[in-house]
Design an enzyme around this catalytic site. Sequence first.
Site, PDB file in Angstrom:
ATOM      1  N   LYS A   1       0.862  -1.184   0.000  1.00  0.00           N
ATOM      2  CA  LYS A   1       0.000   0.000   0.000  1.00  0.00           C
ATOM      3  C   LYS A   1       0.898   1.234   0.000  1.00  0.00           C
ATOM      4  O   LYS A   1       1.800   1.359   0.842  1.00  0.00           O
ATOM      5  CB  LYS A   1      -0.859  -0.023   1.260  1.00  0.00           C
ATOM      6  CG  LYS A   1      -2.247   0.511   1.069  1.00  0.00           C
ATOM      7  CD  LYS A   1      -3.046   0.256   2.334  1.00  0.00           C
ATOM      8  CE  LYS A   1      -4.443   0.756   2.176  1.00  0.00           C
ATOM      9  NZ  LYS A   1      -5.155   0.744   3.461  1.00  0.00           N
TER      10      LYS A   1
HETATM   11  C1  E4P Z   1      -8.459   1.357   3.328  1.00  0.00           C
HETATM   12  O1  E4P Z   1      -7.588   0.697   2.906  1.00  0.00           O
HETATM   13  C2  E4P Z   1      -8.337   2.517   4.213  1.00  0.00           C
HETATM   14  O2  E4P Z   1      -7.196   2.433   4.993  1.00  0.00           O
HETATM   15  C3  E4P Z   1      -9.556   2.641   5.062  1.00  0.00           C
HETATM   16  O3  E4P Z   1     -10.700   2.260   4.322  1.00  0.00           O
HETATM   17  C4  E4P Z   1      -9.704   4.001   5.694  1.00  0.00           C
HETATM   18  O4  E4P Z   1     -10.968   4.115   6.292  1.00  0.00           O
HETATM   19  P1  E4P Z   1     -11.334   5.221   7.368  1.00  0.00           P
HETATM   20  O5  E4P Z   1     -11.637   6.490   6.650  1.00  0.00           O
HETATM   21  O6  E4P Z   1     -12.557   4.669   8.044  1.00  0.00           O
HETATM   22  O7  E4P Z   1     -10.158   5.341   8.277  1.00  0.00           O
END
Ligand code: E4P
Length: 220
Positions: free
Chosen positions: A85
């Site tokens: 990521k």
């Molecule tokens: C996905 O990979 C993200 O890290 C995640 O969906 C972030 O979500 P949030 O806005 O609830 O922290």
Amino acid sequence: MKLFVDTADLNEIREAASLGVISGVTTNPTLLAKNGSGDVKSTIQEICRLVPNGPVSMECVTETAEEMLAEGREFVKWADNVYVKVPFNVEGMKAVRAMTNEGIRTNVTLVFSTNQVLLAAAAGATFISSFVGRLDDIGFDGLQVIQEAVELIELHEFDSQILAASIRHPLHVTQAAAAGAHISTIPFKVIKQMYNHPLTDKGIAAFKADWEKLNGPVSV
Ligand code: E4P
């Protein structure tokens, strides 16, 4: 649309995997910190064992393209199904291009606009995580970016897949699916909410009661 679970909690992942509907896991530093274990490598390896056929995202935390590339090269040694990521910015996209050239699969994160989607796709991202909830939170339409992103990918025949992230409730999942998102990563709590409908529960209870009237107590 594939369904991923958005968590680093091993109990949640174990339970989610047993449901038979989950095909990947996304983590981020916040979710890993919430999980409490300092041994991130072991946690990710355990997640990869629990979901052996699904992509498991592990996020870079360094700042330069060179550093992120080094992190990515390390992460993919942890298990066969690790996807790296990478936060969206100039250095991140340089890193994604380098990783893509080396065959490392990536998930570009913190994407909030259609132009960012275009740049991530041009860098060769495997997944592009467009955040819905965080845009909604500040009064913008997170789903609109998902719709435009899907159109852009199809129109210009990019290989990247659009991943709807920052999902807050079941309606976000419905809307992401209707918009054509390839993947949605969903908090475990929301996955459980998606199963619920009061009319289903009522219908099951009524069928059971009527069956018992007909045949006596149900036995197996
Ligand atoms: C996905 O990979 C993200 O890290 C995640 O969906 C972030 O979500 P949030 O806005 O609830 O922290």
